[in-house]
Design a protein around this motif. Structure first.
Motif, PDB file in Angstrom:
ATOM      1  N   ALA A 128       8.877   8.767   7.922  1.00  0.00           N
ATOM      2  CA  ALA A 128       9.995   8.501   8.824  1.00  0.00           C
ATOM      3  C   ALA A 128       9.842   7.152   9.515  1.00  0.00           C
ATOM      4  O   ALA A 128      10.829   6.517   9.853  1.00  0.00           O
ATOM      5  CB  ALA A 128      10.123   9.617   9.850  1.00  0.00           C
ATOM      6  N   TYR A 129       8.615   6.694   9.712  1.00  0.00           N
ATOM      7  CA  TYR A 129       8.371   5.440  10.412  1.00  0.00           C
ATOM      8  C   TYR A 129       7.470   4.547   9.576  1.00  0.00           C
ATOM      9  O   TYR A 129       6.471   4.042  10.052  1.00  0.00           O
ATOM     10  CB  TYR A 129       7.762   5.714  11.788  1.00  0.00           C
ATOM     11  CG  TYR A 129       8.643   6.602  12.616  1.00  0.00           C
ATOM     12  CD1 TYR A 129       9.813   6.112  13.184  1.00  0.00           C
ATOM     13  CD2 TYR A 129       8.332   7.938  12.798  1.00  0.00           C
ATOM     14  CE1 TYR A 129      10.645   6.936  13.924  1.00  0.00           C
ATOM     15  CE2 TYR A 129       9.155   8.765  13.538  1.00  0.00           C
ATOM     16  CZ  TYR A 129      10.302   8.268  14.095  1.00  0.00           C
ATOM     17  OH  TYR A 129      11.128   9.075  14.823  1.00  0.00           O
ATOM     18  N   ALA A 130       7.816   4.377   8.333  1.00  0.00           N
ATOM     19  CA  ALA A 130       7.020   3.536   7.438  1.00  0.00           C
ATOM     20  C   ALA A 130       7.039   2.109   7.944  1.00  0.00           C
ATOM     21  O   ALA A 130       8.055   1.605   8.387  1.00  0.00           O
ATOM     22  CB  ALA A 130       7.586   3.605   6.026  1.00  0.00           C
ATOM     23  N   GLY A 131       5.876   1.469   7.875  1.00  0.00           N
ATOM     24  CA  GLY A 131       5.813   0.115   8.388  1.00  0.00           C
ATOM     25  C   GLY A 131       4.901  -0.791   7.594  1.00  0.00           C
ATOM     26  O   GLY A 131       4.403  -0.439   6.531  1.00  0.00           O
ATOM     27  N   PHE A 132       4.707  -1.961   8.147  1.00  0.00           N
ATOM     28  CA  PHE A 132       3.885  -2.996   7.540  1.00  0.00           C
ATOM     29  C   PHE A 132       2.428  -2.783   7.919  1.00  0.00           C
ATOM     30  O   PHE A 132       2.159  -2.207   8.959  1.00  0.00           O
ATOM     31  CB  PHE A 132       4.346  -4.370   8.038  1.00  0.00           C
ATOM     32  CG  PHE A 132       5.702  -4.755   7.534  1.00  0.00           C
ATOM     33  CD1 PHE A 132       5.850  -5.322   6.281  1.00  0.00           C
ATOM     34  CD2 PHE A 132       6.823  -4.554   8.310  1.00  0.00           C
ATOM     35  CE1 PHE A 132       7.102  -5.699   5.813  1.00  0.00           C
ATOM     36  CE2 PHE A 132       8.077  -4.918   7.852  1.00  0.00           C
ATOM     37  CZ  PHE A 132       8.212  -5.492   6.604  1.00  0.00           C
ATOM     38  N   PRO A 133       1.543  -3.305   7.096  1.00  0.00           N
ATOM     39  CA  PRO A 133       1.714  -3.952   5.807  1.00  0.00           C
ATOM     40  C   PRO A 133       2.369  -3.017   4.788  1.00  0.00           C
ATOM     41  O   PRO A 133       2.279  -1.804   4.890  1.00  0.00           O
ATOM     42  CB  PRO A 133       0.298  -4.313   5.361  1.00  0.00           C
ATOM     43  CG  PRO A 133      -0.545  -4.244   6.578  1.00  0.00           C
ATOM     44  CD  PRO A 133       0.129  -3.274   7.488  1.00  0.00           C
ATOM     45  N   LEU A 134       2.968  -3.629   3.814  1.00  0.00           N
ATOM     46  CA  LEU A 134       3.729  -2.928   2.805  1.00  0.00           C
ATOM     47  C   LEU A 134       3.378  -3.530   1.452  1.00  0.00           C
ATOM     48  O   LEU A 134       3.452  -4.745   1.281  1.00  0.00           O
ATOM     49  CB  LEU A 134       5.210  -3.142   3.121  1.00  0.00           C
ATOM     50  CG  LEU A 134       6.277  -2.391   2.386  1.00  0.00           C
ATOM     51  CD1 LEU A 134       6.187  -0.899   2.678  1.00  0.00           C
ATOM     52  CD2 LEU A 134       7.643  -2.907   2.804  1.00  0.00           C
TER      53      LEU A 134
END
Length: 181
Positions: A128-134
């Motif tokens: 739901a809150y995927a973020g960086f780094p990617l």
């Protein structure tokens, strides 16, 4: 991950900050300088994306621009406003991603690995809150282009629609992954 380039997204409009985030000083250096110095020891090449091929699409515009130019199998993405990162932490993250890729070879390829907080609310879906780094496989370029052409600029939606996995950030490391805005 043998063939990987890093791309630092610095082409945003910085509306919330009122000035270019990449140039904001943190501990005597620009945020951009901090992230470039952290990333360089971890990858083959590091590039700064200052202008998007598809403008006004948010971070996905910069990601698409980088994937259009990426000749390596994987592209590792960072925002320009995460000055707390350092090479040691990024090498840890990269090891976690390599482990995930090694484990998923049997169950089918993963095309995206994102960061998620270990402090997420109980019961929330992990992405739901995927973020960086990617970390993205270059094969996602056309899928991303299709999403952008439909006017959908949400990084979270792109993550949801992609065969993915994640690196869970331990609570004690999360401070390194904070951005400045």
């Amino acid at each position: 991950i043998r063939s990987i380039n890093a791309y630092i997204l610095a082409g945003g409009r910085s509306r919330r900050m009122g000035r270019q985030k990449a140039l904001i000083k943190w501990r005597g250096k620009s945020c951009l300088r901090h992230i470039v110095e952290a990333v360089r020891p971890c990858v083959r090449d590091a590039f700064v994306i200052r202008k998007d091929n598809l403008p006004a699409c948010g971070p996905l515009g910069g990601i698409y621009t980088a994937l259009c130019e990426c000749h390596q199998e994987w592209a590792w993405f960072f925002p320009c406003d995460m000055p707390g990162l350092n090479a040691e932490i990024l090498l840890w993250w990269k090891e976690q991603a390599e482990s995930i890729l090694g484990q998923t070879k049997k169950s089918g390829p993963v095309h995206l690995i994102c960061s998620v907080s270990s402090l997420s609310s109980p019961g929330k879906e992990a992405y739901a809150y995927a973020g960086f780094p990617l970390l993205l496989h270059r094969s996602l370029r056309m899928k991303l282009k299709e999403q952008l052409q439909m006017g959908e600029y949400s990084l979270q939606k792109f993550v949801q629609l992609t065969r993915r996995s994640h690196v869970t950030l331990p609570a004690e490391l999360e401070v390194y992954f904070n951005n400045i805005n």
